[in-house]
Design a protein around this motif. Sequence first.
Motif, PDB file in Angstrom:
ATOM      1  N   ASP A  56       0.811  -1.216   0.000  1.00  0.00           N
ATOM      2  CA  ASP A  56       0.000   0.000   0.000  1.00  0.00           C
ATOM      3  C   ASP A  56       0.843   1.265   0.000  1.00  0.00           C
ATOM      4  O   ASP A  56       0.513   2.236  -0.674  1.00  0.00           O
ATOM      5  CB  ASP A  56      -0.924   0.030   1.232  1.00  0.00           C
ATOM      6  N   ARG A  57       1.900   1.286   0.791  1.00  0.00           N
ATOM      7  CA  ARG A  57       2.731   2.492   0.948  1.00  0.00           C
ATOM      8  C   ARG A  57       4.209   2.140   1.056  1.00  0.00           C
ATOM      9  O   ARG A  57       4.855   2.405   2.076  1.00  0.00           O
ATOM     10  CB  ARG A  57       2.315   3.234   2.219  1.00  0.00           C
ATOM     11  N   PRO A  58       4.788   1.534   0.005  1.00  0.00           N
ATOM     12  CA  PRO A  58       6.207   1.148   0.110  1.00  0.00           C
ATOM     13  C   PRO A  58       7.127   2.329   0.399  1.00  0.00           C
ATOM     14  O   PRO A  58       8.075   2.201   1.178  1.00  0.00           O
ATOM     15  CB  PRO A  58       6.507   0.500  -1.242  1.00  0.00           C
ATOM     16  N   GLU A  59       6.818   3.487  -0.179  1.00  0.00           N
ATOM     17  CA  GLU A  59       7.681   4.653   0.053  1.00  0.00           C
ATOM     18  C   GLU A  59       7.557   5.148   1.489  1.00  0.00           C
ATOM     19  O   GLU A  59       8.533   5.567   2.103  1.00  0.00           O
ATOM     20  CB  GLU A  59       7.384   5.773  -0.948  1.00  0.00           C
ATOM     21  N   GLY A  60       6.364   5.077   2.052  1.00  0.00           N
ATOM     22  CA  GLY A  60       6.166   5.483   3.451  1.00  0.00           C
ATOM     23  C   GLY A  60       6.847   4.534   4.415  1.00  0.00           C
ATOM     24  O   GLY A  60       7.427   4.963   5.416  1.00  0.00           O
ATOM     25  N   LEU A  61       6.788   3.250   4.119  1.00  0.00           N
ATOM     26  CA  LEU A  61       7.460   2.256   4.951  1.00  0.00           C
ATOM     27  C   LEU A  61       8.968   2.454   4.903  1.00  0.00           C
ATOM     28  O   LEU A  61       9.638   2.476   5.944  1.00  0.00           O
ATOM     29  CB  LEU A  61       7.093   0.842   4.505  1.00  0.00           C
ATOM     30  N   ALA A  62       9.497   2.635   3.702  1.00  0.00           N
ATOM     31  CA  ALA A  62      10.942   2.849   3.552  1.00  0.00           C
ATOM     32  C   ALA A  62      11.382   4.118   4.293  1.00  0.00           C
ATOM     33  O   ALA A  62      12.418   4.118   4.967  1.00  0.00           O
ATOM     34  CB  ALA A  62      11.318   2.930   2.075  1.00  0.00           C
ATOM     35  N   ALA A  63      10.593   5.171   4.203  1.00  0.00           N
ATOM     36  CA  ALA A  63      10.923   6.423   4.896  1.00  0.00           C
ATOM     37  C   ALA A  63      10.904   6.224   6.409  1.00  0.00           C
ATOM     38  O   ALA A  63      11.776   6.738   7.119  1.00  0.00           O
ATOM     39  CB  ALA A  63       9.951   7.522   4.487  1.00  0.00           C
ATOM     40  N   ALA A  64       9.933   5.474   6.914  1.00  0.00           N
ATOM     41  CA  ALA A  64       9.852   5.219   8.353  1.00  0.00           C
ATOM     42  C   ALA A  64      11.063   4.416   8.828  1.00  0.00           C
ATOM     43  O   ALA A  64      11.640   4.710   9.880  1.00  0.00           O
ATOM     44  CB  ALA A  64       8.561   4.474   8.687  1.00  0.00           C
ATOM     45  N   ILE A  65      11.458   3.431   8.045  1.00  0.00           N
ATOM     46  CA  ILE A  65      12.621   2.614   8.413  1.00  0.00           C
ATOM     47  C   ILE A  65      13.896   3.448   8.364  1.00  0.00           C
ATOM     48  O   ILE A  65      14.722   3.386   9.282  1.00  0.00           O
ATOM     49  CB  ILE A  65      12.731   1.369   7.512  1.00  0.00           C
ATOM     50  N   ARG A  66      14.055   4.249   7.313  1.00  0.00           N
ATOM     51  CA  ARG A  66      15.244   5.110   7.221  1.00  0.00           C
ATOM     52  C   ARG A  66      15.336   6.054   8.407  1.00  0.00           C
ATOM     53  O   ARG A  66      16.394   6.204   9.018  1.00  0.00           O
ATOM     54  CB  ARG A  66      15.222   5.911   5.912  1.00  0.00           C
ATOM     55  N   ALA A  67      14.220   6.714   8.751  1.00  0.00           N
ATOM     56  CA  ALA A  67      14.219   7.654   9.872  1.00  0.00           C
ATOM     57  C   ALA A  67      14.543   6.941  11.183  1.00  0.00           C
ATOM     58  O   ALA A  67      15.329   7.441  11.989  1.00  0.00           O
ATOM     59  CB  ALA A  67      12.872   8.356   9.972  1.00  0.00           C
ATOM     60  N   PHE A  68      13.982   5.767  11.371  1.00  0.00           N
ATOM     61  CA  PHE A  68      14.223   4.995  12.585  1.00  0.00           C
ATOM     62  C   PHE A  68      15.691   4.613  12.712  1.00  0.00           C
ATOM     63  O   PHE A  68      16.305   4.795  13.772  1.00  0.00           O
ATOM     64  CB  PHE A  68      13.333   3.744  12.582  1.00  0.00           C
ATOM     65  N   VAL A  69      16.266   4.118  11.635  1.00  0.00           N
ATOM     66  CA  VAL A  69      17.676   3.731  11.658  1.00  0.00           C
ATOM     67  C   VAL A  69      18.571   4.942  11.891  1.00  0.00           C
ATOM     68  O   VAL A  69      19.514   4.896  12.686  1.00  0.00           O
ATOM     69  CB  VAL A  69      18.057   2.995  10.349  1.00  0.00           C
ATOM     70  N   ARG A  70      18.250   6.038  11.239  1.00  0.00           N
ATOM     71  CA  ARG A  70      19.052   7.261  11.388  1.00  0.00           C
ATOM     72  C   ARG A  70      18.986   7.761  12.846  1.00  0.00           C
ATOM     73  O   ARG A  70      20.003   8.165  13.407  1.00  0.00           O
ATOM     74  CB  ARG A  70      18.522   8.320  10.427  1.00  0.00           C
ATOM     75  N   GLU A  71      17.816   7.723  13.456  1.00  0.00           N
ATOM     76  CA  GLU A  71      17.640   8.267  14.794  1.00  0.00           C
ATOM     77  C   GLU A  71      18.097   7.336  15.910  1.00  0.00           C
ATOM     78  O   GLU A  71      18.411   7.793  17.006  1.00  0.00           O
ATOM     79  CB  GLU A  71      16.169   8.639  15.005  1.00  0.00           C
ATOM     80  N   THR A  72      18.120   6.037  15.643  1.00  0.00           N
ATOM     81  CA  THR A  72      18.472   5.090  16.699  1.00  0.00           C
ATOM     82  C   THR A  72      19.817   4.421  16.473  1.00  0.00           C
ATOM     83  O   THR A  72      20.286   3.709  17.351  1.00  0.00           O
ATOM     84  CB  THR A  72      17.391   4.000  16.864  1.00  0.00           C
ATOM     85  N   GLY A  73      20.374   4.593  15.284  1.00  0.00           N
ATOM     86  CA  GLY A  73      21.608   3.892  14.935  1.00  0.00           C
ATOM     87  C   GLY A  73      22.792   4.505  15.442  1.00  0.00           C
ATOM     88  O   GLY A  73      23.618   4.563  16.136  1.00  0.00           O
TER      89      GLY A  73
END
Length: 73
Positions: A56-73
Motif C-alpha cells: 500500500d505504501r512502500p515509500e512510506g514504509l521505507a521512509a519510516a525505516i530510514r528515519a528509525f535507523v538514522r535516529e536510533t543507529g
Amino acid sequence: MMEAAEALRAYDRPALVVWGRQDRVMPPERGRRPADLLPRGRLVEPDDCRTLIPLDRPEGLAAAIRAFVRETG
C-alpha cells in the motif's frame, strides 16, 4: 499469546512497529500494544494503507525505516 506479548517488555533495543492506520483486519489499537510494551518501541501509523503496508505504501514504509535507523543507529 498474552504471555508472549508481555515478554516484549524485556527487549531492551530500539524497535519499530509500523501499523496501517486504515487497517480493518488488524485495527490500529492492536499496533499500539506492542509499541507500548517495548521499552524503546516506536509506533508509526502511515495514512492510506491497511494490512499490507509494503504494497500500500512502500515509500512510506521505507521512509519510516530510514528515519528509525538514522535516529536510533
